[in-house]
Write a protein that holds these residues in place. Sequence first.
Motif, PDB file in Angstrom:
ATOM      1  N   ILE A   1      -0.339   6.971  -5.442  1.00 12.45           N
ATOM      2  CA  ILE A   1      -0.877   7.291  -4.129  1.00 12.45           C
ATOM      3  C   ILE A   1      -2.399   7.247  -4.187  1.00 12.45           C
ATOM      4  CG2 ILE A   1      -1.038   9.119  -2.393  1.00 12.45           C
ATOM      5  CD1 ILE A   1       1.740  10.021  -3.485  1.00 12.45           C
ATOM      6  N   GLY A   2      -3.004   6.527  -3.255  1.00 12.26           N
ATOM      7  CA  GLY A   2      -4.451   6.457  -3.149  1.00 12.26           C
ATOM      8  C   GLY A   2      -5.125   5.636  -4.238  1.00 12.26           C
ATOM      9  N   ALA A   3      -4.366   4.979  -5.093  1.00  9.89           N
ATOM     10  CA  ALA A   3      -4.966   4.188  -6.179  1.00  9.89           C
ATOM     11  C   ALA A   3      -5.721   2.997  -5.600  1.00  9.89           C
ATOM     12  CB  ALA A   3      -3.881   3.717  -7.142  1.00  9.89           C
ATOM     13  N   ALA A   4      -6.852   2.692  -6.207  1.00 11.60           N
ATOM     14  CA  ALA A   4      -7.667   1.563  -5.776  1.00 11.60           C
ATOM     15  C   ALA A   4      -7.648   0.480  -6.847  1.00 11.60           C
ATOM     16  CB  ALA A   4      -9.097   2.014  -5.513  1.00 11.60           C
ATOM     17  N   SER A   5      -7.706  -0.768  -6.405  1.00 11.71           N
ATOM     18  CA  SER A   5      -7.704  -1.915  -7.311  1.00 11.71           C
ATOM     19  C   SER A   5      -8.647  -2.974  -6.782  1.00 11.71           C
ATOM     20  CB  SER A   5      -6.301  -2.521  -7.409  1.00 11.71           C
ATOM     21  OG  SER A   5      -5.378  -1.589  -7.901  1.00 11.71           O
ATOM     22  N   CYS A   6      -9.044  -3.873  -7.678  1.00 14.27           N
ATOM     23  CA  CYS A   6      -9.845  -5.026  -7.295  1.00 14.27           C
ATOM     24  C   CYS A   6      -9.424  -6.187  -8.177  1.00 14.27           C
ATOM     25  CB  CYS A   6     -11.329  -4.750  -7.458  1.00 14.27           C
ATOM     26  SG  CYS A   6     -12.371  -6.076  -6.810  1.00 14.27           S
TER      27      CYS A   6
ATOM     28  N   THR B   1      -1.806   3.569   0.111  1.00 15.38           N
ATOM     29  CA  THR B   1      -1.743   4.640   1.090  1.00 15.38           C
ATOM     30  C   THR B   1      -1.995   5.991   0.420  1.00 15.38           C
ATOM     31  OG1 THR B   1      -0.387   5.732   2.765  1.00 15.38           O
ATOM     32  CG2 THR B   1       0.780   4.806   0.886  1.00 15.38           C
ATOM     33  N   ASN B   2      -2.649   6.883   1.138  1.00 12.53           N
ATOM     34  CA  ASN B   2      -2.903   8.245   0.649  1.00 12.53           C
ATOM     35  C   ASN B   2      -1.809   9.214   1.074  1.00 12.53           C
ATOM     36  OD1 ASN B   2      -5.363   8.085  -0.817  1.00 12.53           O
ATOM     37  ND2 ASN B   2      -6.437   7.740   1.105  1.00 12.53           N
ATOM     38  N   SER B   3      -0.867   8.732   1.844  1.00  7.64           N
ATOM     39  CA  SER B   3       0.199   9.591   2.362  1.00  7.64           C
ATOM     40  C   SER B   3       1.399   9.585   1.410  1.00  7.64           C
ATOM     41  CB  SER B   3       0.633   9.094   3.744  1.00  7.64           C
ATOM     42  OG  SER B   3       1.856   9.700   4.122  1.00  7.64           O
ATOM     43  N   LEU B   4       1.716  10.752   0.867  1.00  6.15           N
ATOM     44  CA  LEU B   4       2.882  10.883  -0.003  1.00  6.15           C
ATOM     45  C   LEU B   4       4.149  10.490   0.753  1.00  6.15           C
ATOM     46  CD1 LEU B   4       4.035  11.877  -2.745  1.00  6.15           C
ATOM     47  CD2 LEU B   4       4.206  14.141  -1.724  1.00  6.15           C
ATOM     48  N   HIS B   5       4.239  10.916   1.981  1.00  4.54           N
ATOM     49  CA  HIS B   5       5.400  10.610   2.823  1.00  4.54           C
ATOM     50  C   HIS B   5       5.561   9.095   2.986  1.00  4.54           C
ATOM     51  CE1 HIS B   5       8.334  11.205   6.016  1.00  4.54           C
ATOM     52  NE2 HIS B   5       7.665  10.307   6.727  1.00  4.54           N
TER      53      HIS B   5
ATOM     54  N   GLY C   1       8.311   6.701   1.232  1.00  6.64           N
ATOM     55  CA  GLY C   1       9.113   6.056   2.261  1.00  6.64           C
ATOM     56  C   GLY C   1       9.146   4.550   2.088  1.00  6.64           C
ATOM     57  N   ILE C   2       8.004   3.981   1.749  1.00  2.69           N
ATOM     58  CA  ILE C   2       7.934   2.536   1.528  1.00  2.69           C
ATOM     59  C   ILE C   2       8.726   2.163   0.280  1.00  2.69           C
ATOM     60  CG2 ILE C   2       6.386   0.628   0.915  1.00  2.69           C
ATOM     61  CD1 ILE C   2       4.258   2.068   2.689  1.00  2.69           C
ATOM     62  N   LEU C   3       8.538   2.933  -0.796  1.00  2.00           N
ATOM     63  CA  LEU C   3       9.227   2.619  -2.054  1.00  2.00           C
ATOM     64  C   LEU C   3      10.745   2.716  -1.932  1.00  2.00           C
ATOM     65  CD1 LEU C   3       6.976   4.318  -4.747  1.00  2.00           C
ATOM     66  CD2 LEU C   3       7.139   1.901  -4.178  1.00  2.00           C
ATOM     67  N   THR C   4      11.218   3.671  -1.139  1.00  2.00           N
ATOM     68  CA  THR C   4      12.662   3.865  -1.012  1.00  2.00           C
ATOM     69  C   THR C   4      13.265   3.097   0.153  1.00  2.00           C
ATOM     70  OG1 THR C   4      12.385   5.836   0.369  1.00  2.00           O
ATOM     71  CG2 THR C   4      12.540   6.167  -2.038  1.00  2.00           C
ATOM     72  N   GLY C   5      12.413   2.480   0.974  1.00  2.00           N
ATOM     73  CA  GLY C   5      12.917   1.731   2.122  1.00  2.00           C
ATOM     74  C   GLY C   5      13.254   2.633   3.290  1.00  2.00           C
ATOM     75  N   ASN C   6      12.738   3.856   3.282  1.00  2.80           N
ATOM     76  CA  ASN C   6      13.000   4.815   4.363  1.00  2.80           C
ATOM     77  C   ASN C   6      11.723   5.198   5.086  1.00  2.80           C
ATOM     78  OD1 ASN C   6      15.793   5.056   3.796  1.00  2.80           O
ATOM     79  ND2 ASN C   6      15.268   6.323   2.028  1.00  2.80           N
TER      80      ASN C   6
ATOM     81  N   ALA D   1       4.342  -4.566  -3.593  1.00  2.00           N
ATOM     82  CA  ALA D   1       3.085  -3.839  -3.778  1.00  2.00           C
ATOM     83  C   ALA D   1       2.203  -3.929  -2.533  1.00  2.00           C
ATOM     84  CB  ALA D   1       2.347  -4.373  -4.995  1.00  2.00           C
ATOM     85  N   GLU D   2       2.216  -5.086  -1.857  1.00  2.00           N
ATOM     86  CA  GLU D   2       1.375  -5.268  -0.675  1.00  2.00           C
ATOM     87  C   GLU D   2       1.716  -4.272   0.430  1.00  2.00           C
ATOM     88  OE1 GLU D   2       3.133  -7.833  -2.069  1.00  2.00           O
ATOM     89  OE2 GLU D   2       1.516  -8.917  -3.034  1.00  2.00           O
ATOM     90  N   ASP D   3       2.966  -3.815   0.468  1.00  2.00           N
ATOM     91  CA  ASP D   3       3.378  -2.891   1.512  1.00  2.00           C
ATOM     92  C   ASP D   3       2.720  -1.518   1.369  1.00  2.00           C
ATOM     93  OD1 ASP D   3       5.105  -4.835   2.561  1.00  2.00           O
ATOM     94  OD2 ASP D   3       6.735  -4.197   1.254  1.00  2.00           O
ATOM     95  N   LEU D   4       2.251  -1.197   0.181  1.00  2.00           N
ATOM     96  CA  LEU D   4       1.635   0.101  -0.071  1.00  2.00           C
ATOM     97  C   LEU D   4       0.153   0.121   0.299  1.00  2.00           C
ATOM     98  CD1 LEU D   4       3.184   0.747  -3.589  1.00  2.00           C
ATOM     99  CD2 LEU D   4       3.945   1.698  -1.413  1.00  2.00           C
TER     100      LEU D   4
END
Length: 136
Positions: free
Chosen positions: A4-9, A18-22, A26-31, A50-53
Amino acid sequence: GFGIGAASCMKNVRWENTNSLHNYFGILTGNAMNSEVKLSDSDDNLPAKAEDLREEIIHLSIEEQMEETMFLGLRQTRGISLSAFEKTFGKAANDVYGDVIDRYIQMGMLQIDDDRLFLTSDGMSVSNPIRADFLL
């Protein structure tokens, strides 16, 4: 970056998860419950890509790439390779940052040894304002 909130380049593109745990789980589980969150496919049972996060995606300009090279390179004790800078950007670091480099060398805060520009021990103690001067 992972989590959560990880940054990459990578390849001059910077992003943050995303910074939202929810939303993250939700994205990882498809919910995903948030209508702004996009699933990787129309099938809710497929795992997310990964792009969805990613929430913030920034394509870095040449100037921003130079800034990051200097700002992040001067965080390392070995500093930056001046020849690598020139090879990457087609300009010598001195052509872009000559006044800043000269000022801090005269103050004893920066040093050039062989091909490397780095902070001296005195420069390391006040490194944040020095590195900030390399932002164009």
